[in-house]
Design an enzyme around this catalytic site. Structure first.
Site, short mmCIF file in Angstrom:
data_model
loop_
_atom_site.label_atom_id
_atom_site.label_comp_id
_atom_site.label_asym_id
_atom_site.label_seq_id
_atom_site.Cartn_x
_atom_site.Cartn_y
_atom_site.Cartn_z
N SER A 1 27.38 27.26 35.49
CA SER A 1 27.09 27.79 36.60
C SER A 1 25.78 26.84 37.08
O SER A 1 24.76 26.90 35.85
CB SER A 1 27.26 28.43 36.13
OG SER A 1 25.91 29.27 36.58
N TYR B 1 24.53 35.43 30.07
CA TYR B 1 25.11 34.71 30.71
C TYR B 1 25.07 33.32 31.62
O TYR B 1 25.25 32.37 30.96
CB TYR B 1 25.63 35.56 32.13
CG TYR B 1 25.79 34.84 33.37
CD1 TYR B 1 27.74 34.68 32.50
CD2 TYR B 1 26.03 34.00 34.20
CE1 TYR B 1 28.34 33.44 33.97
CE2 TYR B 1 27.15 33.19 35.63
CZ TYR B 1 27.88 33.24 35.00
OH TYR B 1 28.74 32.90 35.41
P1 NDP Z 1 36.64 36.43 38.99
O1 NDP Z 1 36.05 37.72 38.32
O2 NDP Z 1 37.25 36.17 39.89
O3 NDP Z 1 37.73 35.35 37.94
C1 NDP Z 1 37.86 35.68 36.59
C2 NDP Z 1 38.89 35.26 35.64
O4 NDP Z 1 38.12 34.78 34.49
C3 NDP Z 1 40.01 36.33 36.42
O5 NDP Z 1 41.03 35.45 36.38
C4 NDP Z 1 40.20 36.88 34.38
O6 NDP Z 1 41.61 37.49 34.02
C5 NDP Z 1 39.68 36.05 34.45
N1 NDP Z 1 38.80 35.77 32.52
C6 NDP Z 1 37.84 36.78 32.48
N2 NDP Z 1 37.91 36.95 30.82
C7 NDP Z 1 39.07 36.23 30.69
C8 NDP Z 1 39.48 36.77 28.97
N3 NDP Z 1 38.89 37.14 28.24
N4 NDP Z 1 40.95 36.45 28.85
C9 NDP Z 1 41.25 35.59 29.66
N5 NDP Z 1 40.87 35.65 30.92
C10 NDP Z 1 40.12 36.38 31.05
O7 NDP Z 1 34.93 35.20 38.54
P2 NDP Z 1 35.44 33.37 39.21
O8 NDP Z 1 36.20 32.94 39.83
O9 NDP Z 1 34.21 33.65 40.21
O10 NDP Z 1 34.99 33.18 38.34
C11 NDP Z 1 35.53 31.55 37.48
C12 NDP Z 1 34.43 31.12 36.60
O11 NDP Z 1 33.54 30.59 37.23
C13 NDP Z 1 33.63 31.95 35.53
O12 NDP Z 1 33.38 31.37 34.62
C14 NDP Z 1 31.82 31.79 36.32
O13 NDP Z 1 30.97 32.35 35.14
C15 NDP Z 1 32.26 30.48 37.25
N6 NDP Z 1 31.10 31.15 37.79
C16 NDP Z 1 30.77 31.86 38.90
C17 NDP Z 1 30.36 31.80 40.93
C18 NDP Z 1 30.83 33.28 41.14
O14 NDP Z 1 29.75 32.69 42.39
N7 NDP Z 1 31.94 33.26 41.36
C19 NDP Z 1 29.55 30.71 40.20
C20 NDP Z 1 29.31 30.16 39.27
C21 NDP Z 1 30.12 30.36 37.90
P3 NDP Z 1 41.85 38.80 33.38
O15 NDP Z 1 40.86 39.34 34.27
O16 NDP Z 1 43.30 38.76 34.49
O17 NDP Z 1 41.17 38.22 32.24
C1 8X3 Z 2 27.50 32.41 39.07
C2 8X3 Z 2 26.78 32.13 39.83
O1 8X3 Z 2 23.88 32.53 40.45
O2 8X3 Z 2 25.11 34.50 40.04
O3 8X3 Z 2 27.33 31.67 37.96
O4 8X3 Z 2 24.42 33.45 37.78
S1 8X3 Z 2 24.74 33.67 39.63
#
Ligand code: NDP
Ligand code: 8X3
Length: 253
Positions: free
Chosen positions: A135, A148
């Site tokens: 991120s 985070y």
């Molecule tokens: P979502 O919350 O939409 O999806 C997160 C996914 O991670 C879900 O499928 C969830 O599945 C899974 N997950 C969370 N905890 C666990 C666990 N303990 N075991 C197994 N699976 C887990 O988030 P995003 O798609 O937005 O994010 C995906 C990745 O991208 C993350 O690593 C996030 O930090 C990163 N990211 C997101 C950004 C954003 O702005 N959206 C920007 C930068 C990075 P379930 O709950 O079914 O277990």
């Molecule tokens: C997700 C982007 O800016 O919310 O990783 O941390 S930010």
């Protein structure tokens, strides 16, 4: 047919990555804790999708699920370490310690567990690609980013250190570092179900979408095998930088 393993396939980026990879001709193992969502996805995507329900922060569950994959789903060509979360946006002195531990257990310990379990099969075949979801929070500090951002900085350095350990092999490692991305559950999770607060973050802005991230993941893996993109940082065009904060009222005696 290439086999991909995508963690966090039940929502957001992971869900879009699974669909994009299947459309591009991959077989995909999708994981997450919500088994019912994975089953629904299997019904939608068909025989080229294998659901594996487990919690990446639980080593026993993770080992059990990954070590007992059917034989035809062994030999992962592409591992997308996407599962992760942010919890809370409070300053460090007010944040919940349990939230910090959950982020560390998921984003760091979960990611390294899956990597350690899958990497030997890549090394044995001298082939494979690990794509991690970092991120911009691992690159730039912001108020409330505390643990985070720390977990995402870990992922960046871990990705680069994997490259160092894999010197002389054909295995590639890339870290995708997105900024503001909507259309996922990320902020609903961060704000613990306060969906109104989560929605406000994406109001009147053209954010990066899960499909944009999925296309980047596919593109990274489609580069010729002699090309490794180490890191790729991606923001919406509408998101840029602010000046550093200077407090002119602060007088320290
Ligand atoms: P979502 O919350 O939409 O999806 C997160 C996914 O991670 C879900 O499928 C969830 O599945 C899974 N997950 C969370 N905890 C666990 C666990 N303990 N075991 C197994 N699976 C887990 O988030 P995003 O798609 O937005 O994010 C995906 C990745 O991208 C993350 O690593 C996030 O930090 C990163 N990211 C997101 C950004 C954003 O702005 N959206 C920007 C930068 C990075 P379930 O709950 O079914 O277990
Ligand atoms: C997700 C982007 O800016 O919310 O990783 O941390 S930010």
């Amino acid at each position: 047919m290439k086999i991909a393993l995508v963690t966090g396939a039940t929502a957001g980026f992971g869900l879009a990555i699974c669909k994009t990879l299947i459309s591009a001709g991959y077989k995909v193992i999708g994981t997450g804790r919500r088994a019912e969502r994975l089953s629904a996805l299997q019904a939608e995507l068909g025989e080229h999708f294998l659901p594996l329900a487990f919690d990446v922060s639980n080593l026993q569950q993770t080992e059990q699920a990954l070590n007992n994959r059917p034989n035809e789903w062994k030999n992962v060509d592409l591992l997308v370490n996407n599962a992760g979360l942010a919890l809370g946006l409070e300053p460090a002195h007010q944040a919940e310690l349990s939230d910090w531990y959950q982020m560390i257990d998921t984003n760091i310990k979960g990611l390294v567990s899956v990597t350690r379990l899958i990497l030997p099969e890549m090394v044995a075949r001298n082939s494979g690609h690990i794509i991690n979801l970092g991120s911009i929070a691992g690159n730039y500090p912001y108020p409330g980013g505390n643990v985070y951002g720390g977990t995402k900085a870990f992922i960046k350095q871990f990705s680069l250190n994997l490259r160092a350990d894999l010197a002389g092999t054909a295995i590639r490692v890339s870290n995708v570092e997105p900024g503001l991305c909507g259309g996922t559950e990320f902020s609903n999770v961060r704000f613990k179900g306060d969906d109104e607060k989560a929605a406000k973050l994406y109001e009147n802005v053209q954010y990066v979408s899960p499909e944009d991230i999925a296309n980047i993941v596919l593109w990274l893996n489609q580069q010729p095998p002699h090309v490794n993109i180490n890191r790729i940082e991606v923001m919406p065009t509408a998101q840029t930088f602010s000046p550093l904060a200077v407090n002119r009222e602060l007088v320290i005696k």
